[in-house]
Motif scaffolding. Structure first.
Motif, PDB file in Angstrom:
ATOM      1  N   UNK A   1       0.837  -1.198   0.000  1.00 18.75           N
ATOM      2  CA  UNK A   1       0.000   0.000   0.000  1.00 18.75           C
ATOM      3  C   UNK A   1       0.874   1.251   0.000  1.00 18.75           C
ATOM      4  N   UNK A   2       0.518   2.196  -0.836  1.00 15.89           N
ATOM      5  CA  UNK A   2       1.263   3.453  -0.908  1.00 15.89           C
ATOM      6  C   UNK A   2       2.393   3.440  -1.908  1.00 15.89           C
ATOM      7  N   UNK A   3       2.711   2.282  -2.494  1.00 20.16           N
ATOM      8  CA  UNK A   3       3.803   2.204  -3.458  1.00 20.16           C
ATOM      9  C   UNK A   3       3.327   1.828  -4.856  1.00 20.16           C
ATOM     10  N   UNK A   4       2.032   1.632  -5.025  1.00 20.46           N
ATOM     11  CA  UNK A   4       1.524   1.317  -6.350  1.00 20.46           C
ATOM     12  C   UNK A   4       1.574   2.566  -7.228  1.00 20.46           C
ATOM     13  N   UNK A   5       1.417   2.378  -8.502  1.00 19.14           N
ATOM     14  CA  UNK A   5       1.387   3.526  -9.395  1.00 19.14           C
ATOM     15  C   UNK A   5       2.768   4.042  -9.751  1.00 19.14           C
ATOM     16  N   UNK A   6       2.961   5.351  -9.634  1.00 21.73           N
ATOM     17  CA  UNK A   6       4.174   6.002 -10.126  1.00 21.73           C
ATOM     18  C   UNK A   6       5.423   5.552  -9.378  1.00 21.73           C
ATOM     19  N   UNK A   7       5.327   5.351  -8.075  1.00 21.03           N
ATOM     20  CA  UNK A   7       6.511   4.935  -7.316  1.00 21.03           C
ATOM     21  C   UNK A   7       6.999   3.567  -7.797  1.00 21.03           C
ATOM     22  N   UNK A   8       6.077   2.645  -7.972  1.00 22.16           N
ATOM     23  CA  UNK A   8       6.454   1.324  -8.466  1.00 22.16           C
ATOM     24  C   UNK A   8       6.991   1.407  -9.892  1.00 22.16           C
ATOM     25  N   UNK A   9       6.423   2.314 -10.698  1.00 19.07           N
ATOM     26  CA  UNK A   9       6.889   2.465 -12.080  1.00 19.07           C
ATOM     27  C   UNK A   9       8.337   2.927 -12.120  1.00 19.07           C
TER      28      UNK A   9
END
Length: 360
Positions: A322-330
């Motif tokens: 949680x909190x790392x999905x999206x742009x951070x993970x990209x």
């Protein structure tokens, strides 16, 4: 013996001719893809309408009659259920694709795909001719690895198209990258066909290197999707906050799949190929044990292969956190792919190691 040597030399020349011919056809495919994007560009009215439809519209009410205690009925609206690919994702439809929904754009897109398929067949024939000329697996140096890598990348793209996947948007960046890859191969990495050094003369060459090439090609497709996701996500954010993207952004980015779709595609691609990358490292360790008498020696290639593995493992973990999905993970996925590229180009060219088989 002399006849065999002449035959091998002829096959090597045929291989070179086929590689150059594939570059010519890829160039035609490149211009066809450019035409697809240009003629698929819609008018200002069309772009404005597309931007407006990206705003979530209320779903039509579905009435449900409920019988009351007094015999009457009440009409209730069935609530709309919205599914999202990731936490915080917007309910945005996919764009119409590079062709922009236009007939002329679609025509040039089909021409581009046909030319890409033709170039793939020519390049694959060149790789096979190279293998026949040296009578071994055609990836004993960086030139051979590069030509095989681009062949596999295009083959994976065409396979997705045959499987009816919505990936035509990869066409232009893929063909551009292939031309750059082949240009570097024939300009700086070109080496005469020759036999392998003793350490490479093993059946493990077919297993370890082939899986490494396949993993890299698929990781590349995931990296393209990840990069486009970042651009499309910024575009959607600007629209959602009432911003006014530039004309180029409206013309190009609105035709891509939604950010959630790009994010899902890159995740599935990276997650599917990660176990095979793990096998690649294990197979390399087994091969090292046969060739050098030790399974792991912290050689530069081994270290960066492991760093790449850690990078993609961190990406997959971030996707589940949680909190790392999206742009951070990209960002993590792009860093992991950058590690793969350095492992190939940087280590092979600039670092002296037991894996220095660049031939340049």
């Amino acid at each position: 013996m002399i006849l065999a040597a002449e035959t091998n030399e002829s096959l090597a020349q045929i291989s070179d001719l086929l590689v150059y011919s594939s570059m010519a056809v890829y160039t035609l495919a490149f211009f066809a893809h450019i035409a697809e994007w240009v003629f698929g560009s819609r008018s200002k009215v069309g772009r404005t309408a597309a931007a407006l439809t990206q705003r979530s519209a209320p779903a039509p009410a579905v009435t449900v009659q409920v019988k009351g205690a007094a015999g009457g009925t009440a009409v209730l609206d069935k609530p709309k259920v919205i599914t999202r690919a990731a936490a915080g994702a917007r309910d945005v439809p996919d764009g119409p694709g590079a062709a922009g929904g236009t007939v002329k754009g679609d025509l040039y897109g089909r021409i581009a795909i046909s030319l890409t398929a033709l170039a793939f067949l020519i390049e694959a024939s060149g790789v096979i001719s190279r293998a026949l000329s040296v009578q071994r697996a055609p990836w004993g140096n960086m030139y051979e690895f590069s030509t095989t890598f681009s062949t596999v990348a295009v083959g994976a793209y065409l396979a997705l198209l045959v499987a009816k996947k919505n990936v035509r948007w990869i066409g232009l960046p893929l063909v551009t990258t292939v031309l750059l890859d082949l240009g570097m191969a024939v300009t700086w990495l070109k080496t005469p066909s020759d036999q392998l050094v003793p350490a490479l003369d093993s059946y493990w060459l077919w297993i370890h290197v082939s899986t490494a090439i396949f993993c890299g090609a698929v990781f590349y497709l995931g990296a393209v999707a990840t990069l486009l996701y970042l651009f499309r996500d910024s575009y959607e954010n600007k629209l959602a906050t009432g911003g006014n993207p530039g004309a180029f952004a409206r013309s190009v980015l609105e035709r891509l799949p939604a950010a959630a779709s790009l994010d899902k595609f890159s995740y599935r691609v990276n997650a599917a190929i990660f176990p095979l990358w793990t096998f690649t490292i294990i197979a390399g360790a087994i091969w090292a044990g046969d060739a050098w008498g030790r399974y792991w020696g912290w050689d530069a290639k081994e270290v960066w292969s492991f760093i790449t593995w850690v990078g993609y493992a961190a990406y997959l973990h971030a996707r589940a956190t949680a909190g790392w999905k999206g742009r951070k993970a990209a960002y993590i996925a792009l860093i992991a792919f950058a590690c793969f590229l350095f492992n190939y180009y940087g280590v092979n060219i600039f670092v002296s190691s037991k894996h220095s088989y660049a031939g340049v």
